[in-house]
Design a protein around this motif. Sequence first.
Motif, PDB file in Angstrom:
ATOM      1  N   ALA A  57      -7.930   0.610   0.594  1.00  0.00           N
ATOM      2  CA  ALA A  57      -7.222  -0.347   1.453  1.00  0.00           C
ATOM      3  C   ALA A  57      -5.858  -0.681   0.836  1.00  0.00           C
ATOM      4  O   ALA A  57      -4.843  -0.744   1.533  1.00  0.00           O
ATOM      5  N   ARG A  58      -5.868  -0.841  -0.470  1.00  0.00           N
ATOM      6  CA  ARG A  58      -4.607  -1.148  -1.162  1.00  0.00           C
ATOM      7  C   ARG A  58      -3.606   0.005  -1.004  1.00  0.00           C
ATOM      8  O   ARG A  58      -2.434  -0.201  -0.718  1.00  0.00           O
ATOM      9  N   PHE A  59      -4.099   1.251  -1.173  1.00  0.00           N
ATOM     10  CA  PHE A  59      -3.199   2.404  -1.023  1.00  0.00           C
ATOM     11  C   PHE A  59      -2.633   2.481   0.392  1.00  0.00           C
ATOM     12  O   PHE A  59      -1.439   2.728   0.583  1.00  0.00           O
ATOM     13  N   LEU A  60      -3.501   2.300   1.381  1.00  0.00           N
ATOM     14  CA  LEU A  60      -3.069   2.438   2.781  1.00  0.00           C
ATOM     15  C   LEU A  60      -2.039   1.370   3.132  1.00  0.00           C
ATOM     16  O   LEU A  60      -1.004   1.660   3.743  1.00  0.00           O
ATOM     17  N   ILE A  61      -2.319   0.128   2.731  1.00  0.00           N
ATOM     18  CA  ILE A  61      -1.397  -0.962   3.070  1.00  0.00           C
ATOM     19  C   ILE A  61      -0.101  -0.823   2.272  1.00  0.00           C
ATOM     20  O   ILE A  61       0.996  -0.970   2.816  1.00  0.00           O
ATOM     21  N   SER A  62      -0.219  -0.487   0.981  1.00  0.00           N
ATOM     22  CA  SER A  62       0.979  -0.366   0.139  1.00  0.00           C
ATOM     23  C   SER A  62       1.903   0.732   0.640  1.00  0.00           C
ATOM     24  O   SER A  62       3.127   0.626   0.520  1.00  0.00           O
ATOM     25  N   HIS A  63       1.309   1.793   1.182  1.00  0.00           N
ATOM     26  CA  HIS A  63       2.098   2.912   1.713  1.00  0.00           C
ATOM     27  C   HIS A  63       3.043   2.420   2.806  1.00  0.00           C
ATOM     28  O   HIS A  63       4.188   2.856   2.893  1.00  0.00           O
ATOM     29  N   VAL A  64       2.544   1.483   3.616  1.00  0.00           N
ATOM     30  CA  VAL A  64       3.354   0.955   4.721  1.00  0.00           C
ATOM     31  C   VAL A  64       4.335  -0.107   4.213  1.00  0.00           C
ATOM     32  O   VAL A  64       5.475  -0.194   4.682  1.00  0.00           O
ATOM     33  N   LEU A  65       3.917  -0.912   3.241  1.00  0.00           N
ATOM     34  CA  LEU A  65       4.756  -2.007   2.740  1.00  0.00           C
ATOM     35  C   LEU A  65       5.919  -1.512   1.880  1.00  0.00           C
ATOM     36  O   LEU A  65       6.954  -2.181   1.793  1.00  0.00           O
ATOM     37  N   ALA A  66       5.736  -0.360   1.237  1.00  0.00           N
ATOM     38  CA  ALA A  66       6.688   0.113   0.226  1.00  0.00           C
ATOM     39  C   ALA A  66       8.128  -0.039   0.723  1.00  0.00           C
ATOM     40  O   ALA A  66       8.395   0.284   1.874  1.00  0.00           O
ATOM     41  N   PRO A  67       9.020  -0.523  -0.125  1.00  0.00           N
ATOM     42  CA  PRO A  67       8.863  -0.788  -1.560  1.00  0.00           C
ATOM     43  C   PRO A  67       8.374  -2.192  -1.886  1.00  0.00           C
ATOM     44  O   PRO A  67       8.323  -2.544  -3.060  1.00  0.00           O
ATOM     45  N   GLN A  84       4.387  -3.271  11.129  1.00  0.00           N
ATOM     46  CA  GLN A  84       3.708  -2.756   9.934  1.00  0.00           C
ATOM     47  C   GLN A  84       2.193  -2.778  10.111  1.00  0.00           C
ATOM     48  O   GLN A  84       1.501  -1.866   9.673  1.00  0.00           O
ATOM     49  N   ALA A  85       1.695  -3.817  10.775  1.00  0.00           N
ATOM     50  CA  ALA A  85       0.252  -3.869  11.059  1.00  0.00           C
ATOM     51  C   ALA A  85      -0.136  -2.655  11.906  1.00  0.00           C
ATOM     52  O   ALA A  85      -1.182  -2.022  11.691  1.00  0.00           O
ATOM     53  N   GLU A  86       0.718  -2.309  12.840  1.00  0.00           N
ATOM     54  CA  GLU A  86       0.458  -1.150  13.703  1.00  0.00           C
ATOM     55  C   GLU A  86       0.457   0.144  12.871  1.00  0.00           C
ATOM     56  O   GLU A  86      -0.389   1.020  13.071  1.00  0.00           O
ATOM     57  N   ALA A  87       1.388   0.225  11.938  1.00  0.00           N
ATOM     58  CA  ALA A  87       1.450   1.425  11.088  1.00  0.00           C
ATOM     59  C   ALA A  87       0.217   1.517  10.191  1.00  0.00           C
ATOM     60  O   ALA A  87      -0.352   2.603  10.002  1.00  0.00           O
ATOM     61  N   VAL A  88      -0.242   0.386   9.652  1.00  0.00           N
ATOM     62  CA  VAL A  88      -1.466   0.396   8.836  1.00  0.00           C
ATOM     63  C   VAL A  88      -2.649   0.827   9.701  1.00  0.00           C
ATOM     64  O   VAL A  88      -3.493   1.631   9.278  1.00  0.00           O
ATOM     65  N   ALA A  89      -2.705   0.314  10.922  1.00  0.00           N
ATOM     66  CA  ALA A  89      -3.817   0.656  11.819  1.00  0.00           C
ATOM     67  C   ALA A  89      -3.860   2.163  12.075  1.00  0.00           C
ATOM     68  O   ALA A  89      -4.929   2.770  12.097  1.00  0.00           O
ATOM     69  N   ALA A  90      -2.686   2.767  12.250  1.00  0.00           N
ATOM     70  CA  ALA A  90      -2.640   4.210  12.529  1.00  0.00           C
ATOM     71  C   ALA A  90      -3.173   5.002  11.338  1.00  0.00           C
ATOM     72  O   ALA A  90      -3.966   5.943  11.494  1.00  0.00           O
ATOM     73  N   LEU A  91      -2.766   4.620  10.137  1.00  0.00           N
ATOM     74  CA  LEU A  91      -3.256   5.303   8.926  1.00  0.00           C
ATOM     75  C   LEU A  91      -4.747   5.043   8.731  1.00  0.00           C
ATOM     76  O   LEU A  91      -5.530   5.959   8.477  1.00  0.00           O
ATOM     77  N   ALA A  92      -5.125   3.778   8.866  1.00  0.00           N
ATOM     78  CA  ALA A  92      -6.516   3.392   8.613  1.00  0.00           C
ATOM     79  C   ALA A  92      -7.449   4.088   9.596  1.00  0.00           C
ATOM     80  O   ALA A  92      -8.543   4.521   9.218  1.00  0.00           O
ATOM     81  N   TRP A  93      -7.006   4.217  10.828  1.00  0.00           N
ATOM     82  CA  TRP A  93      -7.845   4.858  11.838  1.00  0.00           C
ATOM     83  C   TRP A  93      -8.175   6.291  11.436  1.00  0.00           C
ATOM     84  O   TRP A  93      -9.318   6.744  11.547  1.00  0.00           O
ATOM     85  N   ARG A  94      -7.175   6.995  10.931  1.00  0.00           N
ATOM     86  CA  ARG A  94      -7.424   8.392  10.491  1.00  0.00           C
ATOM     87  C   ARG A  94      -8.383   8.405   9.302  1.00  0.00           C
ATOM     88  O   ARG A  94      -9.289   9.222   9.223  1.00  0.00           O
ATOM     89  N   ARG A  95      -8.160   7.494   8.365  1.00  0.00           N
ATOM     90  CA  ARG A  95      -9.015   7.471   7.174  1.00  0.00           C
ATOM     91  C   ARG A  95     -10.465   7.151   7.558  1.00  0.00           C
ATOM     92  O   ARG A  95     -11.406   7.686   6.976  1.00  0.00           O
TER      93      ARG A  95
END
Length: 310
Positions: A57-67, A84-95
Amino acid sequence: MATGPFDRLVDAARSGFDAADHKPLLEAWQGLSLAQLRADLIERLLAAGIDEAADEARFLISHVLAPVPLAQALADPALFSWQQAEAVAALAWRRLQRVPLSQVLGSQPFWTLDLAVTPDVLTPRADTETLVEAVLAETGSGAARLVDLGTGSGAILLALLSERPAWTGLGVDLSDAALAVATGNAVRCGLANRARFLRGRWGAGLAGGSVDILVSNPPYIVSDVLAGLEPEVRDHEPALALDGGADGLDAYRDIIADLPRLLVPGGLFAFEIGHDQGEAVSALAREAGLVGVAVKPDLAGLDRVVIGRR
Ligand code: GLN
């Protein structure tokens, strides 16, 4: 209503889109703080059978938050936007569909490098760093021609070239798609001037006596075992890089048979192996007349590398 071929095509495309869509997450996360969203994501990852849920979860969220660091965004709601929440959702959905984290994020750390990863290559694994270490321990800084058979992402080749500035390297793979990933990684790591890539089946396309150091992490999973592996590996990593045939040793037999031809006298070889293949692969190497054959363990104490010389 949907009757003609075109309608059916549109329907199929729409249902495919819906299945891949991250709407369910987005709806669940509406109005949540980043901390609540993270907690919900961890719960969903665990429910999907993903054990390292908090880290992931930390990796997925940090990827979107960076830097912006996660801790800072947790402390300041203004730093986490709806987009950003939408971008996390897109990544998280795949994972959550058990796509490997490396493929979701598009890259994976290996050795000191950060390598691009696609479904066309095996994700570089920490275990494979044992192979890099074993080769470094057996070699000096002088010039050498390195060959990596079945190079995939180029991980082993590029890690070794990064540590040995006088070496040149050739990565061989049967897959054009993998070679494209490896070529991109050589550029990404600033090593393109010393790395070449060639499509081919193991060493078949190489001249005799042209190799000082030969490395390979070939496919070594017993075919019947493949179906029982975790979904990330079974469904999303290339079988070409995993399936070692009926006893898992097919690739070693092919490669080892060609080693006396490929290696210069005294030339070094090193293979990654499955934890229960040390004896079998060592025996194949000795039968081919190779010398100084030894098995090296990984950090977990399991046999991971067979190394030796011509
Ligand atoms: N270590 C990998 C796995 O267990 C297999 C790698 C390989 O076959 N070379 O998923």
